[in-house]
Design a protein around this motif. Structure first.
Motif, PDB file in Angstrom:
ATOM      1  N   SER A  98      39.846  53.553  43.716  1.00 14.65           N
ATOM      2  CA  SER A  98      40.198  52.162  43.423  1.00 14.65           C
ATOM      3  C   SER A  98      40.846  52.034  42.061  1.00 14.65           C
ATOM      4  CB  SER A  98      38.959  51.266  43.486  1.00 14.65           C
ATOM      5  OG  SER A  98      38.061  51.594  42.438  1.00 14.65           O
ATOM      6  N   GLN A  99      41.709  51.029  41.940  1.00 12.05           N
ATOM      7  CA  GLN A  99      42.344  50.646  40.691  1.00 12.05           C
ATOM      8  C   GLN A  99      42.238  49.133  40.546  1.00 12.05           C
ATOM      9  OE1 GLN A  99      46.250  52.585  41.661  1.00 12.05           O
ATOM     10  NE2 GLN A  99      45.997  53.529  39.646  1.00 12.05           N
ATOM     11  N   VAL A 100      41.707  48.695  39.412  1.00  9.79           N
ATOM     12  CA  VAL A 100      41.488  47.270  39.165  1.00  9.79           C
ATOM     13  C   VAL A 100      42.142  46.877  37.848  1.00  9.79           C
ATOM     14  CG1 VAL A 100      39.737  45.494  38.691  1.00  9.79           C
ATOM     15  CG2 VAL A 100      39.334  47.200  40.478  1.00  9.79           C
ATOM     16  N   ASN A 101      42.831  45.741  37.854  1.00  9.42           N
ATOM     17  CA  ASN A 101      43.338  45.126  36.628  1.00  9.42           C
ATOM     18  C   ASN A 101      42.584  43.818  36.441  1.00  9.42           C
ATOM     19  OD1 ASN A 101      44.674  43.846  34.555  1.00  9.42           O
ATOM     20  ND2 ASN A 101      46.733  44.246  35.341  1.00  9.42           N
ATOM     21  N   ASP A 102      41.576  43.856  35.587  1.00  9.77           N
ATOM     22  CA  ASP A 102      40.721  42.697  35.338  1.00  9.77           C
ATOM     23  C   ASP A 102      41.248  41.963  34.105  1.00  9.77           C
ATOM     24  OD1 ASP A 102      38.706  40.867  35.104  1.00  9.77           O
ATOM     25  OD2 ASP A 102      37.124  42.301  34.669  1.00  9.77           O
ATOM     26  N   ASN A 103      42.332  41.190  34.311  1.00  8.86           N
ATOM     27  CA  ASN A 103      42.965  40.418  33.243  1.00  8.86           C
ATOM     28  C   ASN A 103      43.370  41.312  32.067  1.00  8.86           C
ATOM     29  OD1 ASN A 103      43.913  37.808  32.628  1.00  8.86           O
ATOM     30  ND2 ASN A 103      42.268  37.509  31.143  1.00  8.86           N
TER      31      ASN A 103
END
Length: 216
Positions: free
Chosen positions: A95-100
């Motif tokens: 997974s890859q997440v961009n949390d702001n």
């Protein structure tokens, strides 16, 4: 705002059951989609695409959310993940997440004694053999050890079911589904219909967020 889309509670499971479902609850259309609302206002969508190749199942997740304040972009969240299953057993997730602006990655792969798991801020560790990723589509996650695909932490969940509800869908219709309340660090509710298809989600994080299922 601190996103917690992929968090569940820690603690001992209050429900007994198998860690894997047979067969897996893959939707007939090969897709599941939701409109995401915050305090009743649409902020984006959450999609899952299922691809079967022989005994291997690939599940691709895509989430894109944008919160605006007075017409100005206030918060942005995106997530992508790929799960691999073989013969009904969970094999891996990336997974890859961009949390702001906070970029996070999680990797988990099946090994002989469980799962090798690591994340951006979590060194490699061995997860329990009944680990399943917190991607919601497979109700079996409620009965095993849940892997948070944003933080790389894993833990069992405290779960109870208060019954069945009629939920609104994004096209103006409704679906009848069983509610499961998960408690602990974070309180959330997730719904599955009579065919074990993921049908809804609700939680509070700096606002009340709800998921309404999109037409297949």
């Amino acid at each position: 705002m601190n996103r917690r889309l992929f968090l569940l509670s820690s603690g001992a499971s209050a429900m007994a059951g198998p860690a894997l479902a047979a067969p897996l609850p893959v939707p007939p259309s090969g897709r599941i989609g939701f409109r995401v609302l915050r305090n009743g206002t649409p902020i984006g969508e959450h999609h899952l695409v299922f691809t079967q190749s022989g005994d291997t199942l690939r599940v691709d997740l895509h989430v894109a959310l944008l919160v605006r304040l007075a017409g100005i972009s206030f918060f942005r969240y995106t997530a992508q993940a790929t799960e691999i299953w073989s013969d009904g057993a969970f094999q891996s997730v990336y997974s890859q997440v961009n949390d702001n602006g906070n970029h996070l990655q999680v990797q988990a792969e099946r090994i002989a004694n469980g799962y090798a798991i690591k994340g951006t801020h979590v060194p490699r560790y061995i997860g329990h053999p009944n680990t399943l990723p917190l991607t919601y589509w497979n109700k079996a996650m409620l009965y095993g050890t849940i892997l948070n695909i944003q933080t790389a932490h894993s833990y069992p969940a405290i779960v109870r079911s208060p019954g069945w509800n009629r939920l609104p869908t994004a096209d103006g219709g409704s679906v009848v589904a069983q509610r499961f309340d998960v408690t602990g660090k974070l309180h959330l509710s997730v719904w599955y219909d009579q065919y074990a298809q993921w049908s809804g989600l609700a939680f509070h994080v700096d606002g009340y967020e709800t998921y309404e299922r999109l037409p297949a």
